[in-house]
Design a protein around this motif. Structure first.
Motif, PDB file in Angstrom:
ATOM      1  N   LEU A   1      23.221  55.512  25.545  1.00  0.00           N
ATOM      2  CA  LEU A   1      23.152  56.869  26.092  1.00  0.00           C
ATOM      3  C   LEU A   1      22.364  57.784  25.170  1.00  0.00           C
ATOM      4  N   TRP A   2      22.698  57.798  23.889  1.00  0.00           N
ATOM      5  CA  TRP A   2      22.002  58.670  22.941  1.00  0.00           C
ATOM      6  C   TRP A   2      20.522  58.315  22.834  1.00  0.00           C
ATOM      7  N   LEU A   3      20.221  57.017  22.798  1.00  0.00           N
ATOM      8  CA  LEU A   3      18.829  56.596  22.678  1.00  0.00           C
ATOM      9  C   LEU A   3      18.025  57.033  23.892  1.00  0.00           C
ATOM     10  N   THR A   4      18.569  56.832  25.066  1.00  0.00           N
ATOM     11  CA  THR A   4      17.853  57.200  26.290  1.00  0.00           C
ATOM     12  C   THR A   4      17.694  58.706  26.405  1.00  0.00           C
ATOM     13  N   ARG A   5      18.752  59.450  26.075  1.00  0.00           N
ATOM     14  CA  ARG A   5      18.672  60.903  26.152  1.00  0.00           C
ATOM     15  C   ARG A   5      17.688  61.464  25.125  1.00  0.00           C
ATOM     16  N   GLY A   6      17.490  60.743  24.014  1.00  0.00           N
ATOM     17  CA  GLY A   6      16.505  61.180  23.027  1.00  0.00           C
ATOM     18  C   GLY A   6      15.074  61.001  23.514  1.00  0.00           C
ATOM     19  N   LEU A   7      14.882  60.095  24.485  1.00  0.00           N
ATOM     20  CA  LEU A   7      13.541  59.806  24.983  1.00  0.00           C
ATOM     21  C   LEU A   7      13.209  60.564  26.258  1.00  0.00           C
ATOM     22  N   THR A   8      14.232  60.898  27.070  1.00  0.00           N
ATOM     23  CA  THR A   8      13.974  61.527  28.369  1.00  0.00           C
ATOM     24  C   THR A   8      15.166  62.354  28.804  1.00  0.00           C
ATOM     25  N   ASP A   9      14.953  63.242  29.764  1.00  0.00           N
ATOM     26  CA  ASP A   9      16.059  64.005  30.331  1.00  0.00           C
ATOM     27  C   ASP A   9      16.936  63.090  31.187  1.00  0.00           C
ATOM     28  N   LEU A  10      18.137  63.576  31.466  1.00  0.00           N
ATOM     29  CA  LEU A  10      19.042  62.804  32.303  1.00  0.00           C
ATOM     30  C   LEU A  10      18.661  63.000  33.767  1.00  0.00           C
ATOM     31  N   THR A  11      18.104  61.960  34.350  1.00  0.00           N
ATOM     32  CA  THR A  11      17.730  61.951  35.760  1.00  0.00           C
ATOM     33  C   THR A  11      18.462  60.812  36.451  1.00  0.00           C
ATOM     34  N   VAL A  12      18.292  60.712  37.744  1.00  0.00           N
ATOM     35  CA  VAL A  12      18.936  59.614  38.473  1.00  0.00           C
ATOM     36  C   VAL A  12      18.463  58.271  37.936  1.00  0.00           C
ATOM     37  N   LEU A  13      17.147  58.136  37.691  1.00  0.00           N
ATOM     38  CA  LEU A  13      16.606  56.873  37.198  1.00  0.00           C
ATOM     39  C   LEU A  13      17.122  56.547  35.803  1.00  0.00           C
ATOM     40  N   SER A  14      17.102  57.531  34.903  1.00  0.00           N
ATOM     41  CA  SER A  14      17.583  57.268  33.541  1.00  0.00           C
ATOM     42  C   SER A  14      19.085  56.999  33.536  1.00  0.00           C
ATOM     43  N   ALA A  15      19.839  57.666  34.432  1.00  0.00           N
ATOM     44  CA  ALA A  15      21.276  57.427  34.514  1.00  0.00           C
ATOM     45  C   ALA A  15      21.563  56.001  34.960  1.00  0.00           C
ATOM     46  N   ILE A  16      20.827  55.519  35.959  1.00  0.00           N
ATOM     47  CA  ILE A  16      21.009  54.138  36.415  1.00  0.00           C
ATOM     48  C   ILE A  16      20.684  53.155  35.300  1.00  0.00           C
ATOM     49  N   THR A  17      19.632  53.448  34.537  1.00  0.00           N
ATOM     50  CA  THR A  17      19.257  52.585  33.405  1.00  0.00           C
ATOM     51  C   THR A  17      20.373  52.534  32.369  1.00  0.00           C
ATOM     52  N   ILE A  18      20.930  53.703  32.052  1.00  0.00           N
ATOM     53  CA  ILE A  18      22.012  53.755  31.059  1.00  0.00           C
ATOM     54  C   ILE A  18      23.229  52.981  31.551  1.00  0.00           C
ATOM     55  N   LEU A  19      23.555  53.159  32.829  1.00  0.00           N
ATOM     56  CA  LEU A  19      24.697  52.435  33.389  1.00  0.00           C
ATOM     57  C   LEU A  19      24.487  50.929  33.335  1.00  0.00           C
ATOM     58  N   ALA A  20      23.297  50.498  33.742  1.00  0.00           N
ATOM     59  CA  ALA A  20      23.016  49.067  33.801  1.00  0.00           C
ATOM     60  C   ALA A  20      23.023  48.435  32.413  1.00  0.00           C
ATOM     61  N   VAL A  21      22.321  49.096  31.480  1.00  0.00           N
ATOM     62  CA  VAL A  21      22.195  48.520  30.130  1.00  0.00           C
ATOM     63  C   VAL A  21      23.443  48.802  29.304  1.00  0.00           C
ATOM     64  N   GLY A  22      23.793  50.088  29.179  1.00  0.00           N
ATOM     65  CA  GLY A  22      24.933  50.447  28.339  1.00  0.00           C
ATOM     66  C   GLY A  22      26.248  49.950  28.909  1.00  0.00           C
ATOM     67  N   GLY A  23      26.488  50.236  30.198  1.00  0.00           N
ATOM     68  CA  GLY A  23      27.733  49.786  30.806  1.00  0.00           C
ATOM     69  C   GLY A  23      27.814  48.281  30.905  1.00  0.00           C
ATOM     70  N   GLY A  24      26.710  47.636  31.308  1.00  0.00           N
ATOM     71  CA  GLY A  24      26.703  46.181  31.428  1.00  0.00           C
ATOM     72  C   GLY A  24      26.938  45.498  30.104  1.00  0.00           C
TER      73      GLY A  24
END
Length: 539
Positions: free
Chosen positions: A485-508
């Motif tokens: 989550l922190w890494l992704t938020r450091g690179l981009t704003d929280l959008t639907v696409l970035s949220a799905i990425t975080i869920l898939a990678v971080g949650g998975g």
């Protein structure tokens, strides 16, 4: 444990589909009517039938009626048939009268839950309530039919029937989206729009109830209208019901306070220009997401173990009751511990792709996720508290749970008022969720002590050590999710696409790491869950 897991797995499968379609229903409705005034008006009107049903039947079903049906089926010469026929007749008559009275009193009922609305918003909610309140009868008959099926160890239909309800309401929401010009604008909504939303919601409950009644008939129950009050053992039933009604009444007083505080916080937030809906609807949607894992996992297990614990009490085998409860708690905890931690970390990334569409803005969806993060902290203690109550219910004790829930409501109300008065309006509803989490954590601890004293212990040290090991296995996965989550938020704003990425990678990765660590730590409950799921998937 294998029997409990099998029963829980059957129900969890149906509940999973039910909750997923329920989520789809919420997504469609949120897209159609939003999370502001119209969404609030609908959600309050939709909630009141459930409140009235809980006051009259909901708590009574699990705490009183299921154990009494089990005893009647065990001890009566006709296998409890006369008892069940009389009970279904009485429930249908009472709830039909309640439905009629509730429709006539729709306006004061709405006023009880929403004191800070404009006159137009109140009128819209009252109109919706008049269409929705008749479902009290259908919901009650279906719920009793489902309880009777559970006592026959028929768990599938009660868990699958809500799917039909959800599909009907999804169709209603989609139709509203297609034909209404009002959208989320409460000032433009028409009477025909409200009729569609209200009657469509009631039609869903009617369809659900019909499925359950048909399933009960196929299970061998033949209904004949019978009002044999003497056979119903009203003296015994009444003594238990009084305490259960007090229990439910106390919880609803707490809910009335929460609803009014959330609505007032939402109105204050609009006045100061908060760019997201901050009223009761975001709270309701976050609570719905919180209820997904609880409903799929904990409710399935609770439904499976209550009839079994009631039978153990009837057979005077408290040792088997303790084993049943201990096994159920550890299985539920093995699944809910990592989910609760991930909800606390990834709440907004879950709510954003679910809700950010149609009438719901990105800011609205993120706010729902922030409330969900706090609810995640309550997932395990809330589920544990609900399972502990079933120990008392299996013993026929409805008095002790009433005093326990009173203490929880007092703590929750105190903390909720503190949150409302001391937090900024835009975050007051988050504070309400925190009050919920703290009160149920304290309540679960107190309830464990009292329940254990009634049955000679609940294997507390064994359960505590097991849950401690589960948390040790889950924390690394939570940290992985937080890092993503922190890494992704450091690179981009929280959008639907970035949220799905975080869920898939971080949650998975978080869940996978938990499973690996749990296997290495030889947490047998996790292995049992995996094996049960794998066997059922292979069929």
């Amino acid at each position: 444990m294998s029997k409990v897991l099998r029963a829980g797995a059957i129900m969890a499968a149906g509940t999973l589909v039910s909750r997923i379609t329920g989520l789809g229903r919420t997504i469609v409705l949120a897209s159609a009517i939003g999370v502001a005034a119209l969404g609030d008006a609908y959600n309050v009107a939709y909630t009141i039938p459930f409140v009235l049903f809980d006051l009259l039947m909901g708590g009574v079903l699990s705490s009183v009626i299921v154990p009494m049906i089990v005893r009647a089926r065990k001890m009566d010469d006709d296998g409890g048939l006369t008892y069940e026929q009389s009970l279904l007749t009485l429930v249908t008559l009472i709830l039909s009268i309640v439905s009629i009275v509730a429709v006539l009193l729709a306006e004061p009922l709405i006023g009880l839950y929403a004191t800070g609305w404009s006159q137009h918003t109140t009128e819209v909610s009252v109109t919706l309530a008049r269409f929705i309140l008749p479902q009290i009868t259908f919901f009650g008959v279906g719920a009793l039919a489902g309880a009777m099926l559970n006592t026959r160890d028929r768990f599938a239909a009660p868990m699958w029937a809500p799917v039909l309800n959800n599909l009907v309401v999804i169709g209603v929401g989609a139709t509203y989206l297609a034909i209404s010009n009002a959208g989320k604008n409460i000032d433009e909504v028409t009477d025909s729009d409200l009729m569609l939303l209200g009657l469509g919601t009631t039609a869903g409950i009617l369809a659900q109830s019909i499925v359950l009644v048909i399933s009960l008939r196929r299970a061998g129950f033949s209904f004949r209208p019978r009002l044999d009050l003497r056979n119903l053992k009203l003296g015994e039933l009444g003594r238990s019901v009084v305490w259960t009604l007090l229990y439910v009444g106390i919880t609803q007083i707490g809910y009335v306070l929460t609803t009014n505080l959330a609505i007032k916080a939402g109105e204050m937030s609009k006045e100061i220009g908060v760019p997201y809906g901050a009223g009761i609807t975001p709270y309701s949607y976050a609570f719905m997401l919180f209820q997904l894992p609880y409903g799929i996992i904990a409710v399935s297990m609770i439904t499976a173990v209550l009839p079994r614990m009631s039978r153990h009490v009837a057979d005077e085998r408290l040792d088997l009751l303790r084993e049943e409860f201990s096994s159920g708690v550890q299985v539920v905890s093995a699944a809910l511990v990592p989910i609760g931690l991930l909800l606390a970390v990834l709440g907004p990334t879950l709510s954003l792709p679910i809700f950010a569409r149609g009438a719901v803005s990105t800011a609205d969806a993120i706010y729902i996720g922030q409330i969900l993060q706090v609810f995640g902290l309550a997932l395990v203690p809330f589920s544990l508290f609900q399972m502990l109550l079933r120990v008392f219910y299996s013993l026929g004790d409805t008095r002790t749970p009433t005093f326990l829930v009173l203490s929880i409501v007092v703590v929750n109300a105190t903390l909720s008022l503190i949150s409302f008065f001391f937090l900024p309006p835009g975050y007051a509803v988050v504070g309400l969720a925190l009050a919920f989490a703290i009160s149920y954590t304290v309540g679960a601890a107190a309830t464990w002590v009292l329940a254990g004293s009634r049955v000679g212990g609940l294997h507390g040290s064994q359960v505590f050590m097991g849950m401690s090991r589960m948390y040790c296995a889950a924390i690394p996965g939570g940290l992985i999710a937080l890092g993503v989550l922190w890494l992704t938020r450091g690179l981009t704003d929280l959008t639907v696409l970035s949220a799905i990425t975080i869920l898939a990678v971080g949650g998975g990765c978080g869940i996978a790491l938990y499973l690996v660590i749990a296997h290495r730590m030889r947490i047998t409950q996790v292995s049992s869950i995996i094996e049960t799921v794998a066997r059922r998937a292979a069929r």
